[in-house]
Each structure stands twice: as structure tokens, then as C-alpha cells.
Design a protein around this motif. Structure first.
Motif, mmCIF file in Angstrom:
data_model
loop_
_atom_site.group_PDB
_atom_site.id
_atom_site.type_symbol
_atom_site.label_atom_id
_atom_site.label_comp_id
_atom_site.label_asym_id
_atom_site.label_seq_id
_atom_site.Cartn_x
_atom_site.Cartn_y
_atom_site.Cartn_z
ATOM 1 N N ASP A 152 31.490 -75.703 -4.274
ATOM 2 C CA ASP A 152 32.375 -74.585 -4.637
ATOM 3 C C ASP A 152 33.322 -74.984 -5.760
ATOM 4 O OD1 ASP A 152 31.232 -72.953 -2.762
ATOM 5 O OD2 ASP A 152 32.783 -73.256 -1.242
ATOM 6 N N CYS A 153 33.846 -76.211 -5.695
ATOM 7 C CA CYS A 153 34.769 -76.681 -6.729
ATOM 8 C C CYS A 153 34.049 -76.844 -8.065
ATOM 9 C CB CYS A 153 35.400 -77.993 -6.289
ATOM 10 S SG CYS A 153 36.643 -78.630 -7.428
ATOM 11 N N LEU A 154 32.849 -77.422 -8.041
ATOM 12 C CA LEU A 154 32.089 -77.625 -9.280
ATOM 13 C C LEU A 154 31.729 -76.298 -9.938
ATOM 14 C CD1 LEU A 154 29.683 -80.527 -8.193
ATOM 15 C CD2 LEU A 154 31.643 -80.684 -9.727
ATOM 16 N N LYS A 155 31.517 -75.284 -9.134
ATOM 17 C CA LYS A 155 31.189 -73.958 -9.679
ATOM 18 C C LYS A 155 32.390 -73.332 -10.384
ATOM 19 C CE LYS A 155 27.521 -72.587 -6.441
ATOM 20 N NZ LYS A 155 27.173 -71.671 -5.322
ATOM 21 N N PRO A 198 16.471 -83.062 -7.001
ATOM 22 C CA PRO A 198 16.836 -82.312 -8.211
ATOM 23 C C PRO A 198 16.970 -80.812 -7.973
ATOM 24 C CG PRO A 198 15.089 -83.874 -8.682
ATOM 25 C CD PRO A 198 15.252 -83.871 -7.200
ATOM 26 N N HIS A 199 16.347 -80.323 -6.906
ATOM 27 C CA HIS A 199 16.390 -78.891 -6.614
ATOM 28 C C HIS A 199 17.516 -78.518 -5.654
ATOM 29 C CE1 HIS A 199 12.560 -78.821 -8.644
ATOM 30 N NE2 HIS A 199 12.067 -79.682 -7.775
ATOM 31 N N GLN A 204 21.652 -79.351 -8.901
ATOM 32 C CA GLN A 204 21.467 -78.305 -9.895
ATOM 33 C C GLN A 204 22.733 -78.089 -10.724
ATOM 34 O OE1 GLN A 204 18.656 -75.907 -10.691
ATOM 35 N NE2 GLN A 204 17.790 -77.885 -10.047
ATOM 36 N N LEU A 205 23.885 -78.393 -10.133
ATOM 37 C CA LEU A 205 25.139 -78.300 -10.875
ATOM 38 C C LEU A 205 25.421 -79.559 -11.686
ATOM 39 C CD1 LEU A 205 27.388 -76.691 -8.100
ATOM 40 C CD2 LEU A 205 26.580 -75.580 -10.188
ATOM 41 N N LYS A 209 24.761 -81.392 -16.737
ATOM 42 C CA LYS A 209 25.954 -81.944 -17.376
ATOM 43 C C LYS A 209 26.032 -83.458 -17.248
ATOM 44 C CE LYS A 209 28.504 -77.669 -16.534
ATOM 45 N NZ LYS A 209 29.706 -77.027 -15.944
ATOM 46 N N LEU A 210 24.967 -84.073 -16.747
ATOM 47 C CA LEU A 210 24.983 -85.504 -16.450
ATOM 48 C C LEU A 210 24.907 -86.347 -17.716
ATOM 49 C CD1 LEU A 210 24.934 -87.625 -14.161
ATOM 50 C CD2 LEU A 210 22.434 -87.503 -14.255
#
Length: 255
Positions: A152-155, A198-199, A204-205, A209-210
Motif C-alpha cells: 500500500d505504501c509503495l503504491k 516476479p508476478h 510487480q511494484l 524501478k529496480l
């Protein structure tokens, strides 16, 4: 062949430069026995990439690894020549906290990372922890105890790039206040895959951006080398193709 120190790795670690199919860029992946050696790679990547905005650090670990810095440690960090990787390597091995729990706030102090998100099982420090960098700028880091909270935070947060840090002991259960111990157990393989596939919603988030990934084996807290290797094999099989440290390493990429 003349070695350039910038092409070397810390003793007891491995470093790879892979292709990230999720953003069509390269990604650094470092495998470490002791978690504090991640500081060397975060410093090196930040120096070589020279981004205007440092990457966000997302760390998965049984422990919080948020030991406060002493005044002497802050002085040593301020004096560190971050562009001299020989000096950074010696500092990482012999001056960072040998308990392997000071590397995150050391990186934060030098502004090597912009934000800090720690997903862990240990409850030691506050869920929102303040820290001040060497320029006197104040920041807040966040601790999470469920993947959904972190997702939730990453979103919601504005994140440009990510250093993803995994300590394999995150995938253990322990009643010991310090983690590990004689009764430590691995979580089910399915839970590991559900987290790092990865799925998965988390990856996925992260993957688009990695920019860098550190993997700490920490067998002492996984119940030994066999357990640590078992967890690493699951991660390796799910995230990389072909396996890391193979003869076709130059063609290795994230799955």
C-alpha cells in the motif's frame, strides 16, 4: 590483465550486472554472507550512478537492522571518501557495526538512499523512525510487519528508483528475541515464492524501478548453511535466468 578496483567485489561477496527486462536497463545484484557488506555496494552504486534523487531502500529482514549511529560512527562516515572504493571496502569490513545492524542508517546518514522501508518480524524500534543525514536534513523511515502494508505504501509514495535488500532470514520463524536460535524454522516454500515471484504484487511494484539488489545469506540466523542455501535456491530459481554465477553470466537477466 590490469585489474580496476571498480571491477572487484568485497571478499566473500559476488556482484553481477544483469539486464532488467522490466525497465530495459541494467541492474546490479550483489550476494553477501554478512548483511553489513551491502553498505559497500549501496555506496558504490550511488557514487557511480550519481542520481539527483537517491534511490528508495526496500528491505526484507527478520531483524529491523536499525541500530542508531553513535557520534563516533557519524564522524567516521562524514570523513569517508565515498569515491575511493578501497577505503569504502575497508570501512565496511572493519568500522561498520559488526552486529550487521547498522548499515541502513549509515547509508541514510550519507544520503545514499532517500527513503527507507523495512518489512520485518522483529519489533524493536518505532514503526516510523526519524533520522538526520550529514547535511542536517531530517527524514522519516517506515517499518512494516505485513506485505500488504508495504505494498500500500509503495503504491501511494512517489518513488523514482529502488534498491531492494533481502536478508534470507526474513523467511524464517523464530521465538528467539534476537531471531535464529536452536528452534528456528523456515517458512513454507510456497510463502517464499508468493513473496519474491516476479508476478507477485510486491515484485510487480519493485521490478520496474529496480536499480540494485542486495541478498544477504546470513546462515547463522537461517539455521545453518543448508537452510540458507535452500532459501537462496528458491530466490535464484524464481528471479534469475540462468542461475547466478554460471558460465553464461554475461547473459543472465531477471526473469
Amino acid at each position: 590483465m590490469n585489474w580496476n578496483y571498480e571491477d572487484r567485489t568485497m571478499p566473500g561477496t559476488f556482484n553481477y550486472i544483469l539486464h532488467n527486462d522490466y525497465n530495459d536497463k541494467v541492474v546490479n545484484v550483489s550476494v553477501l554472507n554478512e548483511h553489513r557488506f551491502a553498505f559497500y555496494y549501496w555506496t558504490k552504486w550511488a557514487s557511480l550512478q550519481a542520481e539527483n534523487v537517491p534511490s528508495t531502500l526496500v528491505s526484507l529482514d527478520w531483524h529491523q537492522d536499525l541500530a542508531p549511529l553513535s557520534e563516533m560512527e557519524c564522524d567516521d562516515l562524514t570523513a569517508l571518501n565515498r569515491d575511493d572504493f578501497n577505503e569504502v571496502g575497508i570501512f565496511t569490513a572493519y568500522k561498520l557495526n559488526p552486529c550487521n545492524d547498522g548499515q541502513i542508517l549509515a547509508a541514510a546518514y550519507l544520503n545514499l538512499v532517500s527513503k527507507i522501508y523495512v518489512l520485518c518480524k522483529q519489533r524493536e524500534y518505532d514503526d516510523i523512525f526519524p533520522f538526520t543525514d550529514y547535511l542536517g536534513k531530517k527524514h522519516n523511515g517506515k517499518v512494516f510487519y505485513t506485505i500488504d502494508e508495504l505494498i500500500d505504501c509503495l503504491k501511494k509514495d512517489d518513488i523514482n528508483s529502488i534498491y531492494f535488500d533481502i536478508d534470507l532470514d526474513y523467511f524464517t520463524e523464530s521465538k528467539d528475541a534476537c531471531g535464529g536460535g536452536v528452534d528456528v524454522k523456515l517458512v513454507n516454500d510456497e510463502e517464499v515464492v508468493k513473496t519474491i515471484s516476479p508476478h507477485s504484487p510486491l515484485m510487480q511494484l519493485i521490478l520496474p524501478k529496480l536499480k540494485g539488489m542486495t541478498i544477504a545469506l546470513e546462515p547463522d540466523f537461517c539455521g545453518g548453511l543448508r537452510n540458507s542455501n535452500h532459501l537462496f535456491n528458491i530466490l535464484d530459481n524464481n528471479l534469475f535466468y540462468p542461475t547466478l554465477l554460471n558460465e553464461l553470466q554475461i547473459e543472465c537477466s531477471l526473469r
